[in-house]
Design a protein around this motif. Structure first.
Motif, PDB file in Angstrom:
ATOM      1  N   ARG A 127       0.826  -1.219   0.000  1.00 32.37           N
ATOM      2  CA  ARG A 127       0.000   0.000   0.000  1.00 32.37           C
ATOM      3  C   ARG A 127       0.854   1.261   0.000  1.00 32.37           C
ATOM      4  O   ARG A 127       0.434   2.300  -0.519  1.00 32.37           O
ATOM      5  CB  ARG A 127      -0.937  -0.019   1.207  1.00 32.37           C
ATOM      6  CG  ARG A 127      -2.093  -0.996   1.054  1.00 32.37           C
ATOM      7  CD  ARG A 127      -2.947  -1.079   2.302  1.00 32.37           C
ATOM      8  NE  ARG A 127      -4.114  -1.935   2.080  1.00 32.37           N
ATOM      9  CZ  ARG A 127      -4.739  -2.627   3.026  1.00 32.37           C
ATOM     10  NH1 ARG A 127      -4.300  -2.553   4.292  1.00 32.37           N
ATOM     11  NH2 ARG A 127      -5.796  -3.367   2.743  1.00 32.37           N
ATOM     12  N   GLU A 135      -6.355  -1.282  -5.142  1.00 35.29           N
ATOM     13  CA  GLU A 135      -6.520  -1.465  -3.706  1.00 35.29           C
ATOM     14  C   GLU A 135      -6.435  -2.935  -3.326  1.00 35.29           C
ATOM     15  O   GLU A 135      -6.688  -3.823  -4.131  1.00 35.29           O
ATOM     16  CB  GLU A 135      -7.872  -0.901  -3.253  1.00 35.29           C
ATOM     17  CG  GLU A 135      -8.029   0.598  -3.497  1.00 35.29           C
ATOM     18  CD  GLU A 135      -7.023   1.418  -2.719  1.00 35.29           C
ATOM     19  OE1 GLU A 135      -6.671   1.009  -1.590  1.00 35.29           O
ATOM     20  OE2 GLU A 135      -6.579   2.466  -3.228  1.00 35.29           O
ATOM     21  N   THR A 137      -8.201  -5.299  -0.589  1.00 39.71           N
ATOM     22  CA  THR A 137      -9.369  -5.230   0.291  1.00 39.71           C
ATOM     23  C   THR A 137      -9.208  -6.040   1.565  1.00 39.71           C
ATOM     24  O   THR A 137      -9.866  -5.763   2.566  1.00 39.71           O
ATOM     25  CB  THR A 137     -10.617  -5.703  -0.461  1.00 39.71           C
ATOM     26  OG1 THR A 137     -10.397  -7.041  -0.968  1.00 39.71           O
ATOM     27  CG2 THR A 137     -10.919  -4.771  -1.645  1.00 39.71           C
TER      28      THR A 137
END
Length: 330
Positions: A127, A135, A137
């Protein structure tokens, strides 16, 4: 007759002007550019010719954006320019810059996952990597990501990187299991992965991995609890990473399936992501009679066959820690 001569002369002049302009344009396209040192430029997906020209001008790759656009259109290069991150050498010409953008040979980046991180720590690294996109999750299962250096290109997806790490771990685990010791008292690769994760967290000394694995195998064979401090840390942090303090006697009593001071056998799942060396050590542990080990204060461990010998090693370690504390205080 005079009119014909004038027309002919005019035609020659026009041709000369066009030829001169062409030669001057050719000079501008092939002359050394302004870039002082090699530099990388990112061309985002969907960028048009004008946007690409503006990016290169801003980065100092070209100083004649109109010439760049014209050259791209005249040569047809504008129809084959590819997005991505490109490395441009010092003083690259417009012609060479166009060839680089058509080649699709983007900059190869490297993302390194250190051994022994938890899955949540690996996800945090992903990240924080600005060159990746997309992204994540949820955290993948513990122990399913292989620590290694992965090559990628700017804009690659974080989720795709995780899939590569998982596939690499599956491959490494199978390779190590296929070459395991025939006397290994483990039923399946998943148990070996759990053991490898404990070995990975217990020692960072390459020469010790197989010996540490041998200690835990001896304990399993003798129905002794593993009593591994890293499993307690994992129980306390729930896979979040480092504890940030020393363990206490109360910590060793915490009720958790991961606390190998209170449960028998292996934890229910890995406590970290082990590297290939730890996997190989867990599958082929060193054969010896040691059932104890403790840090020796130098980065390695002192191994013991009996509790009495182990207690003496612990006393020596405490003396080393005390001396180091006194030295730090001075």
């Amino acid at each position: 007759m005079r009119l014909a001569v004038r027309v002919a002369i005019g035609a020659v002049v026009v041709i000369g002007l066009f030829a001169g302009a062409a030669l001057w344009g050719l000079h501008l396209v092939n002359r050394a550019g302004p870039l002082a040192a090699e530099s990388s430029v990112v061309i985002p997906r969907g960028s048009g010719l004008d946007a690409i020209s503006a990016s290169l001008t801003e980065a100092g790759v070209v100083d004649a954006p109109l010439v760049f656009v014209a050259a791209a259109k005249v040569t047809g290069a504008n129809r084959a320019l590819k997005a991505g991150e490109y490395a441009f050498p010092a003083h690259v010409s417009i012609a060479e810059a166009l060839r680089i953008l058509q080649s699709g040979k983007t900059v190869v980046r490297r993302f390194t996952v250190p051994e022994g991180l938890t899955s949540s720590q690996v996800v945090a690294l992903l990240r924080d990597e600005p060159s990746l996109s997309g992204e994540i999750t949820s955290d993948p299962a513990e122990g399913t990501l292989l620590p290694e250096t992965y090559h990628y290109s700017w804009g690659d997806g974080r989720a795709d990187m995780l899939k590569r790490m998982q596939a690499a771990m599956q491959s490494a685990l199978k390779a190590a299991w296929d070459k395991r010791s025939l006397s290994l008292p483990l039923d399946n690769p998943e148990q070996a992965l759990v053991l490898a994760s404990i070995v990975e967290k217990e020692t960072s000394v390459p020469q010790e991995r197989a010996k540490v694995a041998g200690v835990f195998v001896n304990r399993l064979l003798a129905s002794m609890r593993l009593q591994s401090d890293p499993t307690v840390v994992y129980a306390l942090t729930q896979g979040g990473g480092t504890l940030g303090r020393a363990l206490t006697r109360a910590d060793w009593k915490v009720e958790s399936p991961y606390n190998t001071y209170v449960v028998d056998g292996l934890p229910p799942s890995p406590i970290a992501n082990p590297g290939k060396a730890a996997l190989e050590a867990a599958m082929n542990p060193e054969q010896h009679d040691y059932v104890y080990f403790v840090a020796d204060g130098t980065g390695g461990h002192a191994f013991a066959k009996t509790l009495a010998e182990h207690n003496r090693n612990v006393s020596r370690w405490r003396e080393v820690m005390k001396r180091q504390g006194d030295d730090a205080a001075e």
